[in-house]
Design an enzyme around this catalytic site. Sequence first.
Site, mmCIF file in Angstrom:
data_model
loop_
_atom_site.group_PDB
_atom_site.id
_atom_site.type_symbol
_atom_site.label_atom_id
_atom_site.label_comp_id
_atom_site.label_asym_id
_atom_site.label_seq_id
_atom_site.Cartn_x
_atom_site.Cartn_y
_atom_site.Cartn_z
ATOM 1 N N ASN A 209 54.162 23.785 -43.336
ATOM 2 C CA ASN A 209 52.938 23.989 -43.337
ATOM 3 C C ASN A 209 52.383 23.104 -42.372
ATOM 4 O O ASN A 209 53.077 22.257 -41.978
ATOM 5 C CB ASN A 209 51.989 24.093 -44.597
ATOM 6 C CG ASN A 209 52.063 22.822 -45.361
ATOM 7 O OD1 ASN A 209 52.437 21.935 -44.659
ATOM 8 N ND2 ASN A 209 51.770 22.919 -46.492
ATOM 9 N N GLU A 212 53.083 19.400 -43.536
ATOM 10 C CA GLU A 212 54.454 19.128 -43.306
ATOM 11 C C GLU A 212 54.845 18.817 -41.886
ATOM 12 O O GLU A 212 55.691 18.023 -41.861
ATOM 13 C CB GLU A 212 55.291 20.036 -44.246
ATOM 14 C CG GLU A 212 54.543 20.183 -45.742
ATOM 15 C CD GLU A 212 55.283 21.737 -46.355
ATOM 16 O OE1 GLU A 212 55.191 21.413 -47.663
ATOM 17 O OE2 GLU A 212 55.354 22.458 -45.797
ATOM 18 N N ASP A 279 55.813 30.420 -50.373
ATOM 19 C CA ASP A 279 56.893 31.613 -51.027
ATOM 20 C C ASP A 279 56.868 32.990 -50.446
ATOM 21 O O ASP A 279 57.965 33.433 -50.254
ATOM 22 C CB ASP A 279 56.709 31.320 -52.568
ATOM 23 C CG ASP A 279 56.787 30.031 -53.237
ATOM 24 O OD1 ASP A 279 57.438 29.179 -52.242
ATOM 25 O OD2 ASP A 279 56.429 29.813 -54.142
#
Length: 334
Positions: A209, A212, A279
Site C-alpha cells: 500500500n 508501505e 488480502d
Amino acid sequence: MTTHLHNTARNMAGKKILVIGDIIVDHFIWGSVNRISPEAPVPVVNVNREELLLGGGANVLHNIYALGGEALLCGIVGADEMSGRLRDLLAGLGTSDRGLITADRPTTVKTRVVAQGQQMVRFDREQTGSPEPAVVEALIRCVEEQVVSADAVVISDYYKGVISQSLMERLLVAVHRVEQERGVQIPVVVDPKPQAPERFAGATLITPNQLEAERLTGMTITNEEELVQAAQILRERLLCEAVLITRGEAGMALLEADAEIVTIPTMAREVFDVTGAGDTVVAALALALASGASLVDAAALANVAAGIVVGKVGTATVGINELQAELENEGEKK
Ligand SMILES: Nc1ncnc2c1ncn2[C@@H]1O[C@H](COP(=O)(O)OP(=O)(O)OP(=O)(O)O)[C@@H](O)[C@H]1O
Ligand SMILES: [Mg+2]
C-alpha cells in the site's frame, strides 16, 4: 474491456494458488455493557457471542476459495487448541492442512472485544521472529514440494517470521525449475510488510500500500510524480516485473517495465470496512495471473473485487458471482 475481464474471471475457476505466509486467527467476542466494574474503572462486558475467522495469509486463502479458486496454505502454527480450531476452519473450506508446520510458539491470535458497536480492547497472543531451524527447514521443504502443482504463488507477509530471505530464495529456485519442467509461467505475487525488502527480490509482482511503498523506498509520496518515482525505485531495486501500489480511496497504480504508470480509480461506491481489502487484492491478482491475464487486466479485476469488499460489513471476501455481477453492471454503464 469488461467482456474479457468476464472471461478472466470465468477462467479463474479451479486455479491452484500456493499461499505462503503468516497465519492469523481473528477472534471476535461480542457483548454488551451495562455497568462499570467494582474492581477497576473498566466496563464489564456481558458476552453474547464469539467467532473465529481466518486472518493474515489464511484470509488470502479464504478469498481465493470465494473467487472460485483452490489454494494450499503454508505457514506455522503452535501445538495448541487454536491450531485445532484453525484446522477445522480450513477443512470447512475444503482445503488440506498439510502445509501447516507446528513450531514451538503459540498460534497467532488477535482477540477483539466489541460492545455497543465499538471495539473495547484488542489483545494479541503471538511470538514473532524466526522460528527454530528445523521448523524453517520443514516449511521450505513443504513449499518446494507444493509449488510443483501451483498455478501461482502468493506471499502474504505480516513480518511475523515465516517469510525469510532463505525461504524466498529457495522458493524462487523451485518456481524456476517447475516453470522449465512444465513450460509455464508461475507468477509470484508478494503482499509485503516494509521490513527487510531485500527478501522480495525476484518476485513477479509486489503490492505494497502507499505507506508501505514509502517505507520500502524511504520516500514520501505526495503527488503523481513521486508515486511513479517510488514505483520505479522499488521495481529496479527488487528486480520485480511490476509494482502495484494500492492507495485506499485513491485506487491503485501499476508500474511495469518500459511502460507508463497505469492508475486505476477505486470502484467502491460505499465504504463500510476497509480491513482485509489488501488480502482480496492479492487473491484476485494471483487467480487472474494464473488464468493468463495481463498485469493490467489482473489489477483491474482486483480493483473491482476490492471495491466490493470494502462495501461489506464484517465479511472479508467477495464471491465469484458478486464479481461477475459487478462486471456486468460496469459493462452496462459503458
Ligand atoms: N476507503 C476506501 N475507499 C475506496 N476504496 C478503497 C478504500 N480502501 C481500500 N479500497 C480499495 O481496496 C484496495 C486495497 O486497499 P488498501 O490500499 O487500503 O490496501 P491495504 O492497506 O494493503 O489493506 P489491508 O488493510 O487489507 O492491508 C484499494 O486499491 C481500493 O481499490
Ligand atoms: Mg495490506
